[in-house]
Enzyme design. Sequence first.
Site, PDB file in Angstrom:
ATOM      1  N   ASP A   1      -3.652  -4.804  -1.565  1.00 13.41           N
ATOM      2  CA  ASP A   1      -4.074  -4.660  -2.974  1.00 13.41           C
ATOM      3  C   ASP A   1      -3.258  -3.599  -3.704  1.00 13.41           C
ATOM      4  OD1 ASP A   1      -6.268  -6.490  -2.473  1.00 13.41           O
ATOM      5  OD2 ASP A   1      -7.301  -4.810  -1.504  1.00 13.41           O
TER       6      ASP A   1
ATOM      7  N   LYS B   1       1.435  -5.888  -5.128  1.00 10.03           N
ATOM      8  CA  LYS B   1       2.659  -6.548  -4.667  1.00 10.03           C
ATOM      9  C   LYS B   1       3.032  -7.733  -5.548  1.00 10.03           C
ATOM     10  CE  LYS B   1       0.978  -7.117  -0.547  1.00 10.03           C
ATOM     11  NZ  LYS B   1      -0.258  -6.312  -0.738  1.00 10.03           N
TER      12      LYS B   1
ATOM     13  N   GLY C   1      -4.454 -12.345  -2.313  1.00 14.92           N
ATOM     14  CA  GLY C   1      -4.378 -12.734  -3.712  1.00 14.92           C
ATOM     15  C   GLY C   1      -3.445 -11.809  -4.462  1.00 14.92           C
ATOM     16  N   HIS C   2      -2.487 -12.387  -5.176  1.00 16.82           N
ATOM     17  CA  HIS C   2      -1.570 -11.600  -5.988  1.00 16.82           C
ATOM     18  C   HIS C   2      -1.805 -11.933  -7.455  1.00 16.82           C
ATOM     19  CE1 HIS C   2       1.524 -11.067  -2.477  1.00 16.82           C
ATOM     20  NE2 HIS C   2       0.443 -10.352  -2.332  1.00 16.82           N
TER      21      HIS C   2
ATOM     22  N   GLN D   1      -1.404  -8.669   2.180  1.00 14.52           N
ATOM     23  CA  GLN D   1      -2.147  -7.541   2.753  1.00 14.52           C
ATOM     24  C   GLN D   1      -1.282  -6.271   2.792  1.00 14.52           C
ATOM     25  OE1 GLN D   1      -2.431 -10.676   4.775  1.00 14.52           O
ATOM     26  NE2 GLN D   1      -4.271 -11.210   3.698  1.00 14.52           N
TER      27      GLN D   1
END
Length: 429
Positions: A13, A16, A40-41, A223
């Site tokens: 988180d 990225k 999730g990005h 991650q």
Amino acid sequence: MPAVVLVGAQWGDEGKGKITDYLAEQADLVVRYQGGNNAGHTVQVGEEEFKLHLVPSGILYPGKTCIIGNGVVVDPGVLVQELEELQRRGIDTSGLRLSLRAHLILPYHKSLDAAEEERRGAGRLGTTGRGIGPAYVDKVARTGIRVCDLLDPEEFRQKLARNLKEKNEILTRIYGHPGYSLEEILEEYLAYAWKLRPLVADTGRLVNDALRAGKKVLFEGAQGTLLDLDQGTYPYVTSSYPVAGGACVGAGVGPTAIDAVIGVVKAYTTRVGEGPFPSEARDATGDYLRRRGAEFGTTTGRPRRCGWLDAVILRHAVEVNGLTGMALTKVDVLTGLSPLRICTAYRYKGEVLREFPASLKVLQECEPIYEEVPGWEEDITGARSLAELPAGCRAYIRRLEELVGVPVDIIAVGPRRDQTVAVRDLFSR
């Protein structure tokens, strides 16, 4: 420098997605090398926000080749849905390629994930329940089903039937789940196969051919370092290898192909799920960071635990990833906080620890040793060069560089693509 690996340097988180999106403009290929749709990005382009889970962040640039590598576990239903949503919003997804060697997440993986987590009770790990761990378990147990199997209906049927015999017995006898029908899964997944077939390729060859041709390749991890299966806060980790070495295995390239490794560092520290967190701020500061930084999971929506920047963690990330630089994100969130605190070491039973301990029992009992530095009040979201940042902000960045021993190459001063300060050009230095 044609090959750059981008890794999370904390508990994930770190932002990225924004940094990958920013660097993807210069790249020819963007390669996702591990994890699944538990990641999730979030990328903001102008006023539009995109939440990506399996598709590499480079997809938002027309003409880029984006690769889902063999190290990723793929829920084909999620991938199809994500592609359809991107297409609905006018994004060209024709440049996406999916590895023949990537393993599939099947319905029984998700049920096992949820059931196992519930059984852990107070010892739960905080998984997303999306079947990631059980899919990797099958991969290691050599009973996994891959994308290449999905494209061969008879092979898929045989392997699925073999697995269901065991999985249904576990689900029904141990967890009281009704189990799964072979024909129902076949019907659902062979429909996905028809939709995904045009995207499937030998992606390792694509990446290696690009590197030999001198093209610029960006490897995107999900991650973060402390969620790495070996180097993280085990067992409160993910089931894959987010560290830089995972890029080689998960994309099918040799380590000599990598030219630079950039650690994405949030200007403070967050984590989701259970496990020790020495610099966690369980007070108004933590609430301020959560609210101001919108610290809620892209995939789950869960509130993130927030705390001060931890240089012990970052030194560990530098070492295990071989970081050559850092991308510092969410610096704007710290505006108005003064003094700022940086954890420089831990105190454990009277001893000062400057290295990150392997034992979670030790980590749980560590107290942070803080160094205080002045903050700043000026709005930095409009800054586009290092000189435009206030003196307090520049001092904070310099101190971070001194504490961890690598330079800051990129500074994110807001969520939008253009709210970025480039200190160095990573692909040409």
